[in-house]
Design an enzyme around this catalytic site. Structure first.
Site, short mmCIF file in Angstrom:
data_model
loop_
_atom_site.label_atom_id
_atom_site.label_comp_id
_atom_site.label_asym_id
_atom_site.label_seq_id
_atom_site.Cartn_x
_atom_site.Cartn_y
_atom_site.Cartn_z
N TRP A 9 1.20 11.48 4.42
CA TRP A 9 2.64 11.80 4.35
C TRP A 9 3.51 10.54 4.36
O TRP A 9 4.73 10.64 4.18
CB TRP A 9 3.04 12.72 5.51
CG TRP A 9 2.56 14.14 5.38
CD1 TRP A 9 1.81 14.67 4.35
CD2 TRP A 9 2.81 15.21 6.29
NE1 TRP A 9 1.59 16.00 4.57
CE2 TRP A 9 2.19 16.38 5.77
CE3 TRP A 9 3.50 15.32 7.50
CZ2 TRP A 9 2.24 17.61 6.41
CZ3 TRP A 9 3.55 16.55 8.14
CH2 TRP A 9 2.93 17.69 7.60
N LYS A 10 2.91 9.39 4.69
CA LYS A 10 3.67 8.14 4.78
C LYS A 10 4.85 8.33 5.76
O LYS A 10 4.66 8.98 6.78
CB LYS A 10 4.09 7.67 3.39
CG LYS A 10 2.87 7.60 2.44
CD LYS A 10 3.13 6.92 1.14
CE LYS A 10 1.84 6.93 0.30
NZ LYS A 10 1.94 6.17 -0.94
N HIS A 89 -4.12 0.47 4.19
CA HIS A 89 -3.36 1.01 3.05
C HIS A 89 -2.57 -0.13 2.40
O HIS A 89 -2.08 -1.04 3.08
CB HIS A 89 -2.41 2.12 3.53
CG HIS A 89 -1.83 2.88 2.38
ND1 HIS A 89 -0.75 2.41 1.66
CD2 HIS A 89 -2.19 4.04 1.79
CE1 HIS A 89 -0.49 3.27 0.68
NE2 HIS A 89 -1.34 4.27 0.75
N GLU A 91 0.33 -0.30 1.31
CA GLU A 91 1.70 -0.47 1.81
C GLU A 91 1.70 -1.26 3.12
O GLU A 91 2.63 -2.01 3.40
CB GLU A 91 2.38 0.90 1.95
CG GLU A 91 2.73 1.47 0.58
CD GLU A 91 2.71 2.98 0.49
OE1 GLU A 91 2.73 3.66 1.52
OE2 GLU A 91 2.63 3.49 -0.66
N GLU A 161 -7.65 2.95 -4.11
CA GLU A 161 -6.26 3.21 -4.47
C GLU A 161 -5.70 2.03 -5.26
O GLU A 161 -5.19 1.06 -4.67
CB GLU A 161 -5.41 3.41 -3.21
CG GLU A 161 -5.76 4.65 -2.41
CD GLU A 161 -4.54 5.23 -1.70
OE1 GLU A 161 -4.26 6.42 -1.89
OE2 GLU A 161 -3.85 4.49 -0.98
N GLY A 167 2.37 6.10 -6.41
CA GLY A 167 3.79 6.47 -6.47
C GLY A 167 4.45 6.19 -7.81
O GLY A 167 5.67 6.18 -7.92
N SER A 207 -1.07 8.72 -7.44
CA SER A 207 -0.44 9.71 -8.33
C SER A 207 -1.33 10.91 -8.62
O SER A 207 -1.36 11.41 -9.75
CB SER A 207 0.03 9.04 -9.63
OG SER A 207 1.02 8.07 -9.35
N GLY A 228 -0.57 11.15 -1.75
CA GLY A 228 0.71 10.77 -1.16
C GLY A 228 1.78 11.79 -1.47
O GLY A 228 1.84 12.87 -0.87
N GLY A 229 2.62 11.48 -2.45
CA GLY A 229 3.79 12.31 -2.79
C GLY A 229 3.50 13.80 -2.91
O GLY A 229 4.25 14.63 -2.38
P1 13P Z 1 0.92 8.83 -4.32
O1 13P Z 1 -0.01 10.04 -4.36
O2 13P Z 1 2.32 9.17 -3.97
O3 13P Z 1 0.77 8.00 -5.55
O4 13P Z 1 0.38 7.93 -3.11
C1 13P Z 1 -0.95 7.61 -3.02
C2 13P Z 1 -1.21 6.97 -1.72
O5 13P Z 1 -0.78 5.87 -1.45
C3 13P Z 1 -2.00 7.73 -0.73
O6 13P Z 1 -2.37 6.93 0.33
#
Ligand code: 13P
Length: 245
Positions: A9-10, A89, A91, A161, A167, A207, A228-229
């Site tokens: 969920w970030k 991750h 990020e 990833e 994203g 994605s 993620g999203g």
């Molecule tokens: P998205 O699915 O939003 O591209 O994010 C992937 C992600 O970073 C999952 O850890």
């Protein structure tokens, strides 16, 4: 082995109420699914209010406890009943300058606390364009897994990833994902042995949506997905879970 479908969920959603609504909606629709392992990784503060599905944290600190203001240790998470933690991750690497060395310390601490680790690796678009992708991934694996025994690898899932796919809506192709997964397996074979390479789950993230999720599991050979999203949308996430089984 069952596919692992993890929701990252970030830094979302921004209220307890929304977190509960999202979680309960997912729970209702996936709780009877036995052929996939679903893990929800919300922000730390929601971990204690969400019950009834397997939970993971998005990070942990590499010391066990002590005077480290603002940090959450692996032991705190384990003692709260949390099963998984995402480590490394992109990020965290980008915005919080986490190095392979710190990631290695976190993985070791998480395993010794009894957590299962989702260890993220992946290249930037520049590294990919310059032909450095495999070197980068090899190095992330080598340094991230330094000093971790064969036996301990059973607690680790590798998440591939590619950063350019996160994203952006620009998900990695099935062929390229398959090649990367095989490269990760080959690297595990070189670092450990064939058995570790065969048994370690390698999942894909970047994605992932309901319309492309199935191909990663059924065609690219991924053992699961890190979403993620799309994991913030109940129906979309449930579609992803269902497509994996
Ligand atoms: P998205 O699915 O939003 O591209 O994010 C992937 C992600 O970073 C999952 O850890």
């Amino acid at each position: 082995m069952k596919p692992l479908i993890a929701a990252n969920w970030k830094c979302n959603p921004t209220s307890q109420k929304e977190a509960k609504t999202l979680f309960e909606g997912i729970k209702k629709r996936v709780k009877n699914i036995k052929n996939a392992e679903v893990v929800i990784c919300p922000p730390f503060v929601y971990l204690s209010i969400l019950k009834g599905l397997t939970l993971g944290a998005q990070n942990c600190y590499f010391e066990e406890k002590g005077a480290f203001t603002g940090e959450i240790s692996a032991l705190i998470l384990k003692n709260m009943g949390i099963d998984y933690v995402i480590i490394g991750h992109s990020e965290r690497r980008k915005y919080f300058k986490e190095t392979n060395e710190e990631i290695n310390k976190k993985i070791k601490r998480a395993i010794s606390a009894g957590l299962k680790v989702i260890f993220c690796v992946g290249e930037t678009s520049q590294e990919r364009d310059e032909g450095n992708k495999t070197n980068i991934i090899k190095n992330q694996l080598k340094e991230g897994l330094e000093g971790i025994s064969k036996a301990e690898t059973k607690n680790i899932t590798i998440a591939y990833e590619p950063i350019w796919a996160i994203g952006t809506g620009n998900n990695c192709s099935v062929d390229e994902t398959m090649t990367s997964i095989l490269f990760i397996k080959q690297t595990l074979n070189n670092l450990y042995n064939r058995a570790v390479a065969d048994k370690t789950r390698v999942i894909y993230g970047g994605s992932v949506k309901g319309e492309n999720s199935n191909s990663y599991i059924k065609e690219a050979g991924a053992s699961g997905l890190l979403v993620g999203g799309a994991s913030l949308k109940t129906e979309e996430f449930v579609k992803i879970v269902k497509s994996s089984i």
